[in-house]
Write an enzyme that holds these catalytic residues in place. Structure first.
Site, PDB file in Angstrom:
ATOM      1  N   ASP A  31      35.873  49.481  48.393  1.00 38.46           N
ATOM      2  CA  ASP A  31      36.730  49.981  47.310  1.00 38.46           C
ATOM      3  C   ASP A  31      36.645  51.505  47.281  1.00 38.46           C
ATOM      4  O   ASP A  31      35.558  52.079  47.357  1.00 38.46           O
ATOM      5  CB  ASP A  31      36.295  49.380  45.962  1.00 38.46           C
ATOM      6  N   ASN A  88      40.737  40.101  39.275  1.00 39.90           N
ATOM      7  CA  ASN A  88      41.524  40.521  38.126  1.00 39.90           C
ATOM      8  C   ASN A  88      42.893  39.861  38.281  1.00 39.90           C
ATOM      9  O   ASN A  88      43.465  39.867  39.375  1.00 39.90           O
ATOM     10  CB  ASN A  88      41.669  42.044  38.096  1.00 39.90           C
ATOM     11  N   HIS A 101      43.160  40.062  45.858  1.00 41.73           N
ATOM     12  CA  HIS A 101      41.925  40.583  46.441  1.00 41.73           C
ATOM     13  C   HIS A 101      40.753  40.143  45.582  1.00 41.73           C
ATOM     14  O   HIS A 101      40.851  40.072  44.356  1.00 41.73           O
ATOM     15  CB  HIS A 101      41.961  42.108  46.562  1.00 41.73           C
TER      16      HIS A 101
HETATM   17  P1  AMP Z   1      42.451  45.612  40.775  1.00 38.00           P
HETATM   18  O1  AMP Z   1      42.272  46.372  39.502  1.00 38.00           O
HETATM   19  O2  AMP Z   1      41.746  44.279  40.774  1.00 38.00           O
HETATM   20  O3  AMP Z   1      43.903  45.511  41.175  1.00 38.00           O
HETATM   21  O4  AMP Z   1      41.690  46.434  41.882  1.00 38.00           O
HETATM   22  C1  AMP Z   1      42.287  47.314  42.757  1.00 38.00           C
HETATM   23  C2  AMP Z   1      41.169  48.060  43.413  1.00 38.00           C
HETATM   24  O5  AMP Z   1      41.683  48.683  44.580  1.00 38.00           O
HETATM   25  C3  AMP Z   1      40.560  49.161  42.542  1.00 38.00           C
HETATM   26  O6  AMP Z   1      39.171  48.898  42.354  1.00 38.00           O
HETATM   27  C4  AMP Z   1      40.809  50.439  43.363  1.00 38.00           C
HETATM   28  O7  AMP Z   1      39.740  51.336  43.296  1.00 38.00           O
HETATM   29  C5  AMP Z   1      40.992  49.886  44.759  1.00 38.00           C
HETATM   30  N1  AMP Z   1      41.797  50.708  45.658  1.00 38.00           N
HETATM   31  C6  AMP Z   1      42.983  51.316  45.379  1.00 38.00           C
HETATM   32  N2  AMP Z   1      43.442  51.962  46.463  1.00 38.00           N
HETATM   33  C7  AMP Z   1      42.528  51.752  47.454  1.00 38.00           C
HETATM   34  C8  AMP Z   1      42.433  52.167  48.813  1.00 38.00           C
HETATM   35  N3  AMP Z   1      43.375  52.929  49.394  1.00 38.00           N
HETATM   36  N4  AMP Z   1      41.358  51.776  49.523  1.00 38.00           N
HETATM   37  C9  AMP Z   1      40.396  51.025  48.956  1.00 38.00           C
HETATM   38  N5  AMP Z   1      40.428  50.596  47.692  1.00 38.00           N
HETATM   39  C10 AMP Z   1      41.482  50.950  46.941  1.00 38.00           C
END
Ligand code: AMP
Ligand code: ZN
Length: 112
Positions: A31, A88, A101
């Site tokens: 992440d 989530n 994810h």
């Molecule tokens: P969610 O809130 O469950 O949709 O989680 C999305 C997650 O994706 C968050 O924890 C972000 O920090 C992570 N995220 C967003 N962009 C990227 C990226 N380019 N590479 C890795 N993680 C990411």
């Protein structure tokens, strides 16, 4: 695959995000904004919006997400100390990337 979906683009190798693990069905990467010393995302390559969009045909990928998470926890050294697995689901559940994810978070009490 959706070209305007960030995780579709990451999973198909269109970005420079390094994978900790990948196979035909899923990829694992860190992440970008970690909420734990170890914070990985386990992501199916196929675009599925959220848990709400799963169908009975998705049994296998869902099981694989969990089994791979367990292996990643071992690889990251948090298997024994413990970890959280979290989906989530939709905006009210904190989802901001609408490509399924599984979050793996741990390492708070990781033994050296
Ligand atoms: P969610 O809130 O469950 O949709 O989680 C999305 C997650 O994706 C968050 O924890 C972000 O920090 C992570 N995220 C967003 N962009 C990227 C990226 N380019 N590479 C890795 N993680 C990411
Ligand atoms: Zn996607």
């Amino acid at each position: 695959m959706s070209t305007d979906c960030l995780f579709c683009n990451i999973a198909s190798g269109k970005t420079d995000t390094p994978f900790l693990f990948e196979n035909d069905n899923l990829v694992v990467f860190r992440d970008i904004n970690p909420h734990a010393p170890v914070h990985l995302l386990i992501v199916p390559r196929r675009h599925i919006r959220s848990i709400n969009d799963l169908t009975p045909q998705d049994d296998a990928i869902l099981a694989e997400l969990f089994f791979v998470s367990r292996e990643m926890a071992k690889q990251e050294g948090v298997s024994e100390s413990g970890y959280k697995l979290l989906f989530n689901v939709e905006r009210g559940g904190g989802q901001v990337i609408f490509h399924l994810h599984l979050h793996l978070m741990g390492g708070w009490e990781r033994k050296a």
